[in-house]
Motif scaffolding. Structure first.
Motif, PDB file in Angstrom:
ATOM      1  N   THR A 187      13.435  -0.241   3.246  1.00  0.00           N
ATOM      2  CA  THR A 187      13.000   0.240   1.943  1.00  0.00           C
ATOM      3  C   THR A 187      13.146   1.747   1.812  1.00  0.00           C
ATOM      4  O   THR A 187      13.087   2.277   0.721  1.00  0.00           O
ATOM      5  N   GLU A 188      13.346   2.436   2.942  1.00  0.00           N
ATOM      6  CA  GLU A 188      13.574   3.873   2.910  1.00  0.00           C
ATOM      7  C   GLU A 188      15.034   4.103   2.559  1.00  0.00           C
ATOM      8  O   GLU A 188      15.918   3.860   3.363  1.00  0.00           O
ATOM      9  N   THR A 189      15.291   4.529   1.361  1.00  0.00           N
ATOM     10  CA  THR A 189      16.677   4.732   0.943  1.00  0.00           C
ATOM     11  C   THR A 189      17.042   6.192   1.061  1.00  0.00           C
ATOM     12  O   THR A 189      16.208   7.080   0.930  1.00  0.00           O
ATOM     13  N   ALA A 231      17.899  -4.155   1.657  1.00  0.00           N
ATOM     14  CA  ALA A 231      16.852  -5.091   2.082  1.00  0.00           C
ATOM     15  C   ALA A 231      17.452  -6.440   2.469  1.00  0.00           C
ATOM     16  O   ALA A 231      17.054  -7.039   3.467  1.00  0.00           O
ATOM     17  N   ASP A 280      14.162  -4.291  10.788  1.00  0.00           N
ATOM     18  CA  ASP A 280      12.859  -3.917  10.253  1.00  0.00           C
ATOM     19  C   ASP A 280      12.912  -3.783   8.729  1.00  0.00           C
ATOM     20  O   ASP A 280      13.645  -2.946   8.196  1.00  0.00           O
ATOM     21  N   GLN A 281      12.126  -4.586   8.036  1.00  0.00           N
ATOM     22  CA  GLN A 281      12.108  -4.568   6.580  1.00  0.00           C
ATOM     23  C   GLN A 281      11.542  -3.264   6.025  1.00  0.00           C
ATOM     24  O   GLN A 281      11.964  -2.800   4.978  1.00  0.00           O
ATOM     25  N   ASP A 282      10.562  -2.671   6.711  1.00  0.00           N
ATOM     26  CA  ASP A 282       9.983  -1.421   6.227  1.00  0.00           C
ATOM     27  C   ASP A 282      11.008  -0.299   6.237  1.00  0.00           C
ATOM     28  O   ASP A 282      11.066   0.507   5.307  1.00  0.00           O
ATOM     29  N   GLU A 283      11.822  -0.228   7.287  1.00  0.00           N
ATOM     30  CA  GLU A 283      12.865   0.795   7.349  1.00  0.00           C
ATOM     31  C   GLU A 283      13.887   0.603   6.237  1.00  0.00           C
ATOM     32  O   GLU A 283      14.438   1.572   5.728  1.00  0.00           O
ATOM     33  N   ARG A 325      17.314  -8.180   6.181  1.00  0.00           N
ATOM     34  CA  ARG A 325      16.833  -9.550   6.395  1.00  0.00           C
ATOM     35  C   ARG A 325      17.881 -10.371   7.138  1.00  0.00           C
ATOM     36  O   ARG A 325      17.577 -11.057   8.108  1.00  0.00           O
TER      37      ARG A 325
END
Length: 136
Positions: A107-109, A93, A102-105, A97
């Protein structure tokens, strides 16, 4: 401008540090994050103090950090030329930043498998297998 990440690692046994019977879990996470970034078109360069000391001297920001605080400042991570982490590896994350991704992507680990022991010294005393400067 494409995302560009430069990682200046402390001295390690190999270029990634993800080898041997016990390795730092943050290095395994970083390896997955680097692959995540590359899959999105990002450019990543890693420099190890053991393997490429000249890269540390050639980069003015890295040289200044080392002059000010020594190797305790490592790892040093630069995103698009800006220092974004000193002394530890940022999580995905934080990398997203810093690179404007894209912050949403982020979070997909992806699952990280346990590192192999392929670079651990073999029981017979021979050297570990190394391919193209990387562990196995």
């Amino acid at each position: 401008m494409p995302a560009r990440l430069e990682i200046f690692d402390p001295a390690m046994c190999c270029t990634t540090g993800v080898c041997g019977p016990t390795s730092d879990p943050s290095l395994a996470r970083l390896a997955a994050d680097v692959e995540w970034l590359r899959a999105r078109g990002g450019a990543v360069e890693r420099h190890g103090l053991s393997q490429e000391p000249q890269a540390f001297v050639a980069n003015a920001r890295v040289r200044a950090a080392l002059d000010a605080g020594g190797v305790a400042r490592l790892p040093l991570v630069l995103a698009n030329g800006r220092v974004v982490a000193e002394g530890s590896y940022p999580d995905r994350a934080a990398l997203a930043r810093a690179l404007g991704l894209d912050q949403d992507e982020a979070t997909e680990t992806s699952p990280v498998s346990e590192p192999s022991a392929c670079c651990a010294p073999p029981a017979n005393g021979q050297k570990p297998r190394v391919s193209k400067g990387r562990c196995c």
